[in-house]
Design a protein around this motif. Structure first.
Motif, PDB file in Angstrom:
ATOM      1  N   ALA A  67     -14.125  77.740  33.290  1.00 20.16           N
ATOM      2  CA  ALA A  67     -13.066  78.161  34.209  1.00 20.16           C
ATOM      3  C   ALA A  67     -11.731  78.240  33.480  1.00 20.16           C
ATOM      4  O   ALA A  67     -10.915  79.145  33.739  1.00 20.16           O
ATOM      5  N   GLY A  68     -11.498  77.316  32.548  1.00 14.85           N
ATOM      6  CA  GLY A  68     -10.273  77.341  31.766  1.00 14.85           C
ATOM      7  C   GLY A  68     -10.204  78.562  30.862  1.00 14.85           C
ATOM      8  O   GLY A  68      -9.136  79.171  30.696  1.00 14.85           O
ATOM      9  N   ARG A  70     -11.774  81.409  31.450  1.00 13.87           N
ATOM     10  CA  ARG A  70     -11.583  82.556  32.336  1.00 13.87           C
ATOM     11  C   ARG A  70     -10.105  82.693  32.719  1.00 13.87           C
ATOM     12  O   ARG A  70      -9.555  83.806  32.762  1.00 13.87           O
ATOM     13  N   ALA A  71      -9.450  81.576  32.946  1.00 18.71           N
ATOM     14  CA  ALA A  71      -8.021  81.616  33.274  1.00 18.71           C
ATOM     15  C   ALA A  71      -7.217  82.145  32.089  1.00 18.71           C
ATOM     16  O   ALA A  71      -6.252  82.907  32.265  1.00 18.71           O
ATOM     17  N   ASP A  74      -7.703  85.884  32.067  1.00 19.99           N
ATOM     18  CA  ASP A  74      -6.959  86.515  33.157  1.00 19.99           C
ATOM     19  C   ASP A  74      -5.474  86.598  32.828  1.00 19.99           C
ATOM     20  O   ASP A  74      -4.816  87.614  33.112  1.00 19.99           O
ATOM     21  N   ALA A  75      -4.955  85.556  32.205  1.00 21.51           N
ATOM     22  CA  ALA A  75      -3.534  85.540  31.871  1.00 21.51           C
ATOM     23  C   ALA A  75      -3.194  86.610  30.834  1.00 21.51           C
ATOM     24  O   ALA A  75      -2.080  87.143  30.823  1.00 21.51           O
TER      25      ALA A  75
END
Length: 290
Positions: A67-68, A70-71, A74-75
């Motif tokens: 999840a980290g 993926r973040a 996304d950023a």
């Protein structure tokens, strides 16, 4: 419209964060993460493509860690065209783990392995083994919604486009696909580019972008006794513009078949610092795509 990514095996000296930052800076839209567990014994070595690669997503990453990542993507405005896993033929547990990770990272596919050909086992037996694995991978793909893709690669039983097509033929191309790699085909498996792409047809997943060269060895003069004749040529990685792959021809062939998917760079030439290659390679290929 073709899109641009890198396979992070080519950025071994960059952390995940630095890789994402550089890709955003140089205009890439995607990142194909190297997905495997680095050898702990190489942790203190200098960064290298297949050793202490700092741009690797561990295959045993937790959901929280993914999840980290993926973040982070996304950023930076990055998609994941594929998750470049290192899965041995038949390893269904690893296949399912990679598919679950791919789904969390937003990747529509993973790379899976097929048997190598080292002359110790007959091709027909290896082919049957690979087909059996692909049947199970196809089922897992249907379950998880993530395609499984083999790669055209020297040393295995799918070293050319036609060999890869024979291997995947009859499977659902929404579930099983092929990564086309002209650079690998310098070492083994060269076929005329447009013909190879036509042979792959609906199984064409995406394209790896790199280059390789043929070099003279020290045995430049053949031995008089044929029994002692040593190889005169060897293949090695080379700069994108200077290798045996004529990328203007490849890009033209991709345009002619209507390809509008991902071009994923993996430059192993060591011809310039990582950041320079990231900047110059995309500029070169963009100039060909137009």
């Amino acid at each position: 419209m073709m899109k641009y990514a890198i396979f992070t095996v080519m950025t071994p000296d960059c952390s995940l964060e630095r890789t994402a930052q550089l890709l955003k800076e140089y205009g890439y839209q995607g990142v194909e993460w190297r997905f495997t567990n680095n050898d702990p014994s190489k942790k203190n070595e200098q960064p290298s493509f297949w050793g202490n690669n700092l741009s690797t997503v561990p295959a045993d990453s937790t959901e929280e860690e993914l999840a980290g990542i993926r973040a982070l993507m996304d950023a930076a405005g990055l998609e994941a065209p594929n998750l470049a896993s290192y899965i041995g033929c038949g390893d269904l547990a690893a296949t399912e783990r990679a598919m679950k990770a791919a789904k969390q990272l937003g990747a529509p596919s993973i790379r899976i392995g097929v048997p190598n050909y080292d002359r110790s086992r007959p091709y027909d037996a290896l082919f049957a083994e690979a087909r059996s694995y692909l049947q199970e991978a196809e089922k897992l793909s249907a379950e998880h919604g993530v395609k499984a893709m083999i790669e055209v690669h020297h040393g295995n039983i799918a070293s050319s486009a036609s060999a890869a097509r024979r291997l995947v033929d009859g499977f659902d191309p929404n579930r099983i696909g092929v990564i086309y790699d002209p650079g690998n085909m310098v070492h083994e498996g060269f076929e005329q580019y447009k013909m190879g792409l036509e042979i792959l047809g609906p199984y064409l997943g995406h394209v790896h972008v790199k280059n390789a060269v043929w070099q003279r060895t020290d045995a430049s003069v053949p031995a008089t006794d044929s029994a002692d004749h040593a190889p005169v040529w060897r293949s090695a990685w080379g700069p994108l513009r200077e290798g045996a792959v004529h990328w203007p021809t490849v890009i033209a062939a991709l345009k002619e078949i209507g390809y509008d998917g991902w071009l994923s760079f993996e430059d192993f030439s060591g011809s310039a610092p990582t950041e320079t290659l990231l900047r110059d390679n995309i500029a070169y290929i963009k100039s060909l795509v137009g």
